[in-house]
Design a protein around this motif. Structure first.
Motif, PDB file in Angstrom:
ATOM      1  N   THR A  62       0.851  -1.209   0.000  1.00 48.04           N
ATOM      2  CA  THR A  62       0.000   0.000   0.000  1.00 48.04           C
ATOM      3  C   THR A  62       0.883   1.255   0.000  1.00 48.04           C
ATOM      4  OG1 THR A  62      -0.102   0.275   2.387  1.00 48.04           O
ATOM      5  CG2 THR A  62      -1.709  -1.218   1.412  1.00 48.04           C
ATOM      6  N   ILE A  63       0.268   2.369  -0.303  1.00 47.82           N
ATOM      7  CA  ILE A  63       0.997   3.647  -0.333  1.00 47.82           C
ATOM      8  C   ILE A  63       1.584   3.931   1.055  1.00 47.82           C
ATOM      9  CG2 ILE A  63       0.712   6.174  -0.651  1.00 47.82           C
ATOM     10  CD1 ILE A  63       0.405   4.794  -3.315  1.00 47.82           C
ATOM     11  N   CYS A  64       0.807   3.600   2.121  1.00 47.35           N
ATOM     12  CA  CYS A  64       1.278   3.878   3.489  1.00 47.35           C
ATOM     13  C   CYS A  64       2.483   3.011   3.852  1.00 47.35           C
ATOM     14  CB  CYS A  64       0.150   3.668   4.499  1.00 47.35           C
ATOM     15  SG  CYS A  64      -1.183   4.854   4.314  1.00 47.35           S
ATOM     16  N   VAL A  65       2.468   1.738   3.425  1.00 43.72           N
ATOM     17  CA  VAL A  65       3.612   0.845   3.699  1.00 43.72           C
ATOM     18  C   VAL A  65       4.839   1.385   2.978  1.00 43.72           C
ATOM     19  CG1 VAL A  65       4.549  -1.482   3.315  1.00 43.72           C
ATOM     20  CG2 VAL A  65       2.192  -1.214   4.096  1.00 43.72           C
ATOM     21  N   LEU A  66       4.645   1.776   1.733  1.00 42.26           N
ATOM     22  CA  LEU A  66       5.769   2.282   0.942  1.00 42.26           C
ATOM     23  C   LEU A  66       6.310   3.588   1.532  1.00 42.26           C
ATOM     24  CD1 LEU A  66       7.283   1.357  -1.592  1.00 42.26           C
ATOM     25  CD2 LEU A  66       5.918   2.978  -2.899  1.00 42.26           C
ATOM     26  N   ARG A  67       5.391   4.401   2.046  1.00 40.34           N
ATOM     27  CA  ARG A  67       5.810   5.673   2.658  1.00 40.34           C
ATOM     28  C   ARG A  67       6.744   5.403   3.842  1.00 40.34           C
ATOM     29  NH1 ARG A  67       0.824   8.010   3.890  1.00 40.34           N
ATOM     30  NH2 ARG A  67       0.647   8.894   1.812  1.00 40.34           N
ATOM     31  N   GLU A  68       6.361   4.420   4.667  1.00 37.79           N
ATOM     32  CA  GLU A  68       7.205   4.087   5.820  1.00 37.79           C
ATOM     33  C   GLU A  68       8.560   3.544   5.360  1.00 37.79           C
ATOM     34  OE1 GLU A  68       6.525   1.578   9.902  1.00 37.79           O
ATOM     35  OE2 GLU A  68       6.815   0.449   8.052  1.00 37.79           O
ATOM     36  N   LEU A  69       8.532   2.671   4.344  1.00 38.06           N
ATOM     37  CA  LEU A  69       9.789   2.076   3.857  1.00 38.06           C
ATOM     38  C   LEU A  69      10.693   3.128   3.206  1.00 38.06           C
ATOM     39  CD1 LEU A  69       8.532  -1.344   2.439  1.00 38.06           C
ATOM     40  CD2 LEU A  69       9.884  -0.957   4.496  1.00 38.06           C
ATOM     41  N   THR A  70      10.077   4.158   2.639  1.00 37.11           N
ATOM     42  CA  THR A  70      10.871   5.236   2.045  1.00 37.11           C
ATOM     43  C   THR A  70      11.677   5.940   3.140  1.00 37.11           C
ATOM     44  OG1 THR A  70       9.079   5.534   0.468  1.00 37.11           O
ATOM     45  CG2 THR A  70      10.721   7.271   0.520  1.00 37.11           C
ATOM     46  N   SER A  71      10.994   6.127   4.284  1.00 32.60           N
ATOM     47  CA  SER A  71      11.691   6.806   5.383  1.00 32.60           C
ATOM     48  C   SER A  71      12.780   5.923   6.001  1.00 32.60           C
ATOM     49  CB  SER A  71      10.686   7.242   6.453  1.00 32.60           C
ATOM     50  OG  SER A  71      10.124   6.100   7.058  1.00 32.60           O
ATOM     51  N   GLN A  73      14.593   3.638   4.120  1.00 30.19           N
ATOM     52  CA  GLN A  73      15.340   2.979   3.034  1.00 30.19           C
ATOM     53  C   GLN A  73      16.846   2.953   3.265  1.00 30.19           C
ATOM     54  OE1 GLN A  73      15.759   4.981  -0.818  1.00 30.19           O
ATOM     55  NE2 GLN A  73      14.309   6.517  -0.049  1.00 30.19           N
ATOM     56  N   HIS A  74      17.365   3.913   4.040  1.00 29.86           N
ATOM     57  CA  HIS A  74      18.807   3.892   4.319  1.00 29.86           C
ATOM     58  C   HIS A  74      19.173   2.687   5.201  1.00 29.86           C
ATOM     59  CE1 HIS A  74      16.815   5.976   7.634  1.00 29.86           C
ATOM     60  NE2 HIS A  74      17.889   5.713   8.401  1.00 29.86           N
ATOM     61  N   LEU A  75      18.175   2.193   6.006  1.00 30.23           N
ATOM     62  CA  LEU A  75      18.418   1.016   6.855  1.00 30.23           C
ATOM     63  C   LEU A  75      18.102  -0.290   6.114  1.00 30.23           C
ATOM     64  CD1 LEU A  75      16.824   2.280  10.205  1.00 30.23           C
ATOM     65  CD2 LEU A  75      19.260   1.933   9.759  1.00 30.23           C
ATOM     66  N   VAL A  79      14.671  -4.045   1.101  1.00 25.53           N
ATOM     67  CA  VAL A  79      13.231  -4.136   1.383  1.00 25.53           C
ATOM     68  C   VAL A  79      12.500  -3.040   0.617  1.00 25.53           C
ATOM     69  CG1 VAL A  79      11.476  -4.083   3.204  1.00 25.53           C
ATOM     70  CG2 VAL A  79      13.713  -5.086   3.672  1.00 25.53           C
ATOM     71  N   PHE A  80      13.059  -1.838   0.658  1.00 27.85           N
ATOM     72  CA  PHE A  80      12.442  -0.711  -0.032  1.00 27.85           C
ATOM     73  C   PHE A  80      12.376  -0.970  -1.540  1.00 27.85           C
ATOM     74  CE2 PHE A  80      13.260   3.306  -2.374  1.00 27.85           C
ATOM     75  CZ  PHE A  80      12.020   3.911  -2.148  1.00 27.85           C
ATOM     76  N   LYS A  81      13.484  -1.486  -2.075  1.00 23.67           N
ATOM     77  CA  LYS A  81      13.559  -1.734  -3.518  1.00 23.67           C
ATOM     78  C   LYS A  81      12.514  -2.775  -3.940  1.00 23.67           C
ATOM     79  CE  LYS A  81      16.931  -2.461  -7.115  1.00 23.67           C
ATOM     80  NZ  LYS A  81      18.213  -3.068  -7.466  1.00 23.67           N
ATOM     81  N   TYR A  82      12.401  -3.826  -3.125  1.00 20.81           N
ATOM     82  CA  TYR A  82      11.433  -4.889  -3.438  1.00 20.81           C
ATOM     83  C   TYR A  82      10.011  -4.321  -3.420  1.00 20.81           C
ATOM     84  CZ  TYR A  82       9.067  -9.412  -3.385  1.00 20.81           C
ATOM     85  OH  TYR A  82       8.268 -10.486  -3.699  1.00 20.81           O
ATOM     86  N   ALA A  83       9.723  -3.507  -2.364  1.00 20.89           N
ATOM     87  CA  ALA A  83       8.373  -2.936  -2.226  1.00 20.89           C
ATOM     88  C   ALA A  83       8.056  -2.006  -3.389  1.00 20.89           C
ATOM     89  CB  ALA A  83       8.267  -2.186  -0.904  1.00 20.89           C
ATOM     90  N   GLN A  84       9.071  -1.306  -3.852  1.00 17.37           N
ATOM     91  CA  GLN A  84       8.877  -0.394  -4.990  1.00 17.37           C
ATOM     92  C   GLN A  84       8.429  -1.136  -6.243  1.00 17.37           C
ATOM     93  OE1 GLN A  84      12.462   1.955  -5.629  1.00 17.37           O
ATOM     94  NE2 GLN A  84      11.214   3.807  -5.479  1.00 17.37           N
TER      95      GLN A  84
END
Ligand SMILES: [Zn+2]
Length: 263
Positions: A62-71, A73-75, A79-84
């Protein structure tokens, strides 16, 4: 990695398919911790899913999950790349909510969609979220069991009970049907009772005839037992001895008489 067998997946999936009309292609929605667990343990999810479902799968976040992963992404860059790369569900949370709130909201029945808007299986490693999701009857909840086995959680007891009572109501006759059924039932009962009475009457008659009939042949207890060969020969011998004794005593008697006469 070879896909191992899970215990309840097929059973739980059948429950949702039968009772909530889930049909392929199945729509899975992932949260961040599920993706992380999957990547950390090199889980071949597509292979496991195909093995269990033999069906096409669509993967979402979801957009909300991706928003959290964006914040974060440095950690967690992987995970962020996969979610994208996943399809994004427009949850319409403009202000943004936590991933747990977002996922709970998108699966809730919405009256504007006729209350039947959920087609998602939610995949999460968050125990609290999993437990909250299972309170909503029609939501299949998935997770990685023993780190790498894709499993579907068992539906809640409340959900099972509700389905059971719904089925009972569904198969019970309504008032109109009752009015048709009741006289038929009554007639069948009456016919059965008459048949039973007839059977009992016949049985009583048969018993009465049997009691009146004289017994065939003599009473076996009053019949003399046949003598065996050995018993017969013993009796014969005894008889002979008895006769001899009688004859001897008779002879003796005659002799005594003669002696008396002579004297
Ligand atoms: Zn959202």
């Amino acid at each position: 990695m070879k896909a191992k067998k899970t215990k309840g997946f097929k059973k739980n999936l059948s429950f949702y398919r039968i009772n909530f009309s889930f049909q392929p292609p199945y729509q899975l929605v992932f949260d961040g911790n599920f993706i992380k667990q999957m990547l950390d343990h090199n889980v071949d999810l597509d292979k496991q899913l195909f093995k269990h479902t033999k069906a096409k799968i669509w993967k979402h976040t979801t957009i909300c999950v991706l928003r959290e992963l964006t914040s974060l992404q440095h950690l967690f860059p992987r995970v962020f790349k996969y979610a994208q790369g996943l399809s994004k569900i427009n949850c319409k949370h403009i202000e943004g909510v936590s991933p747990a709130e977002c996922l709970l909201d998108i699966v809730k029945p919405k009256p504007e969609f006729g209350g039947d808007n959920n087609y998602f299986w939610v995949c999460t490693q968050d125990d609290e979220l999993r437990s909250n999701l299972l309170q909503i009857d029609h939501v299949p909840v998935c997770y990685l069991f023993q780190n790498n086995l894709f499993e579907m959680a068992e539906p809640s007891r409340t959900c099972k009970m509700r389905i059971k009572s719904l089925k009972e109501i569904k198969y019970l006759p309504n008032e109109q049907e009752q009015q048709i059924i009741m006289p038929i039932k009554k007639e069948i009962k009456q016919q059965q009772a008459e048949k039973r009475m007839e059977r009992e009457r016949k049985l009583a008659q048969e018993l009465a005839i049997k009691i009146k009939k004289p017994a065939k042949g003599p009473n076996p207890l009053s019949v003399k037992k046949k003598l065996g060969k050995v018993t017969k020969s013993i009796k014969k011998r005894r008889h002979k001895i008895k006769n001899k004794k009688t004859r001897r005593s008779n002879k003796q008697g005659v002799n005594n008489e003669i002696i008396e006469q002579n004297s």
